[in-house]
Design a protein around this motif. Structure first.
Motif, short mmCIF file in Angstrom:
data_model
loop_
_atom_site.label_atom_id
_atom_site.label_comp_id
_atom_site.label_asym_id
_atom_site.label_seq_id
_atom_site.Cartn_x
_atom_site.Cartn_y
_atom_site.Cartn_z
N ASP A 46 92.51 10.16 76.52
CA ASP A 46 91.64 10.03 75.34
C ASP A 46 90.20 9.73 75.78
OD1 ASP A 46 93.66 10.47 73.52
OD2 ASP A 46 93.75 8.40 72.79
N HIS A 47 90.05 8.82 76.72
CA HIS A 47 88.71 8.45 77.16
C HIS A 47 87.98 9.65 77.77
CE1 HIS A 47 89.70 3.87 77.44
NE2 HIS A 47 89.58 4.29 76.20
N HIS A 48 88.69 10.42 78.58
CA HIS A 48 88.09 11.63 79.16
C HIS A 48 87.66 12.60 78.05
CE1 HIS A 48 88.70 11.23 83.53
NE2 HIS A 48 89.75 10.50 83.21
N ASP A 49 88.53 12.78 77.06
CA ASP A 49 88.21 13.67 75.94
C ASP A 49 87.01 13.16 75.15
OD1 ASP A 49 90.38 15.22 76.72
OD2 ASP A 49 91.70 14.50 75.10
N LEU A 50 86.92 11.85 74.96
CA LEU A 50 85.79 11.27 74.23
C LEU A 50 84.49 11.43 75.01
CD1 LEU A 50 87.58 8.10 72.86
CD2 LEU A 50 86.59 9.93 71.47
N ALA A 101 91.20 -9.07 67.43
CA ALA A 101 89.77 -8.95 67.74
C ALA A 101 89.43 -7.53 68.19
CB ALA A 101 89.38 -9.96 68.81
N HIS A 102 90.31 -6.94 68.97
CA HIS A 102 90.08 -5.58 69.44
C HIS A 102 90.08 -4.60 68.26
CE1 HIS A 102 89.91 -3.12 73.13
NE2 HIS A 102 90.49 -2.18 72.40
N SER A 103 91.01 -4.79 67.33
CA SER A 103 91.09 -3.93 66.15
C SER A 103 89.87 -4.09 65.25
CB SER A 103 92.36 -4.24 65.35
OG SER A 103 93.50 -3.96 66.12
N VAL A 104 89.41 -5.32 65.09
CA VAL A 104 88.20 -5.58 64.29
C VAL A 104 87.01 -4.86 64.92
CG1 VAL A 104 86.53 -7.37 63.63
CG2 VAL A 104 88.98 -7.74 63.26
N ALA A 105 86.89 -4.93 66.24
CA ALA A 105 85.80 -4.25 66.93
C ALA A 105 85.87 -2.74 66.68
CB ALA A 105 85.85 -4.54 68.43
N HIS A 106 87.07 -2.17 66.72
CA HIS A 106 87.23 -0.74 66.44
C HIS A 106 86.76 -0.41 65.03
CE1 HIS A 106 90.64 0.01 69.60
NE2 HIS A 106 89.44 -0.03 70.17
N ARG A 107 87.19 -1.21 64.05
CA ARG A 107 86.80 -0.94 62.65
C ARG A 107 85.29 -1.03 62.48
NH1 ARG A 107 91.53 -3.97 61.79
NH2 ARG A 107 90.37 -5.85 61.28
N VAL A 111 82.76 1.98 61.20
CA VAL A 111 81.87 1.80 60.04
C VAL A 111 80.44 2.08 60.45
CG1 VAL A 111 80.91 0.08 58.46
CG2 VAL A 111 83.38 0.25 58.76
N MET A 112 80.04 1.55 61.60
CA MET A 112 78.68 1.77 62.07
C MET A 112 78.45 3.26 62.35
SD MET A 112 76.62 0.12 65.23
CE MET A 112 75.98 -1.26 64.30
N GLY A 113 79.40 3.90 62.98
CA GLY A 113 79.27 5.32 63.27
C GLY A 113 79.13 6.15 62.02
N GLU A 114 79.95 5.85 61.01
CA GLU A 114 79.88 6.58 59.74
C GLU A 114 78.54 6.36 59.06
OE1 GLU A 114 83.43 5.09 57.95
OE2 GLU A 114 84.70 6.41 59.16
N LEU A 140 79.41 3.28 71.43
CA LEU A 140 80.82 3.64 71.57
C LEU A 140 81.25 3.67 73.03
CD1 LEU A 140 81.01 6.24 68.72
CD2 LEU A 140 82.23 4.07 68.82
N LEU A 141 80.35 4.04 73.92
CA LEU A 141 80.69 3.95 75.34
C LEU A 141 80.92 2.50 75.75
CD1 LEU A 141 78.36 6.55 77.06
CD2 LEU A 141 80.85 6.56 76.97
N GLU A 142 80.19 1.61 75.16
CA GLU A 142 80.39 0.19 75.44
C GLU A 142 81.84 -0.20 75.14
OE1 GLU A 142 79.13 -3.83 76.42
OE2 GLU A 142 78.41 -1.83 76.90
#
Length: 161
Positions: A46-50, A101-107, A111-114, A140-142
Motif C-alpha cells: 500500500d505504501h509503495h502504491d501511495l 490514537a492511530h485511527s484518530v490521526a487517520h480520520r 478530513v484535512m485532505g478532503e 500524508l507522507l508524514e
C-alpha cells in the motif's frame, strides 16, 4: 508524538529530500527508502502504491496542471482511505495498544485532505491551490513514513507479518 490536528506541516527529519522547508518551484521526487518498510507486506505494498500516486500528483504540480493534480489527489485520498481501513484492521488483529490514537490521526488526515481538495477546486487560479496540495502530500507522507513506525516495532515484537 505527532499532532495531526495542527495545520502546520511537520518536517520529515532524517532525509532532506523530504523536507518541505525551502521547497523550490519544482518539488523533489519522492523516493522509497528501505527504512520505510514495516515488514508487513500488505502495508508495505500500500505504501509503495501511495508513493506512486503521490508522484503522479507531483508530476502534475510540476507542470502547473492543477486540474489534473486535484483529480489525482482525490484518487490518492481514496487510496489512503482504503489503506487506513486495512491498516486499522491489521492493528486490531494484533491488539495494537495505541490503535485509537492511530485511527484518530487517520480520520483527521482524511478530513484535512478532503478540505484541501475542496479549497483547491474553488481556487484553481494560482499558487495557493498548488501550495495546499503540496502541503497535503508532505502531511500524508508524514503519516506513511513516521506514524506507522509507531506500530512497526510492536508488530515485529509480536511476530505479525
Amino acid at each position: 508524538m505527532y499532532f495531526y490536528n495542527s495545520l502546520k506541516v511537520p518536517t520529515l527529519s532524517a532525509s532532506e529530500e523530504f523536507a518541505p522547508e525551502g521547497r523550490s518551484k519544482e518539488m523533489t521526487k519522492i523516493q522509497w527508502l528501505s527504512s520505510f518498510d514495516t515488514g508487513i507486506s500488505s502495508i508495505d505494498k500500500d505504501h509503495h502504491d501511495l508513493i506512486e500516486a503521490i508522484s503522479g500528483v507531483q508530476a502534475a504540480l510540476d507542470v502547473d496542471d492543477l486540474e489534473s493534480a486535484t483529480g489525482l489527489f482525490e484518487n490518492f485520498l481514496n487510496m489512503a482511505r482504503s489503506h487506513f481501513a486495512r491498516e486499522e484492521a491489521f492493528l486490531k488483529k494484533i491488539y495494537f495498544p495505541r490503535i485509537e490514537a492511530h485511527s484518530v490521526a487517520h480520520r483527521e488526515l482524511l478530513v484535512m485532505g478532503e478540505s484541501i481538495v475542496a479549497q483547491t477546486k474553488n481556487n484553481m487560479d494560482g499558487p495557493q491551490a498548488k501550495k495546499h496540495l503540496e502541503d497535503m502530500v508532505y502531511f500524508l507522507l508524514e503519516d506513511i513514513i513516521k506514524a506507522d513506525a509507531d506500530f512497526k516495532s510492536y508488530a515485529q515484537e509480536h511476530g505479525a507479518q
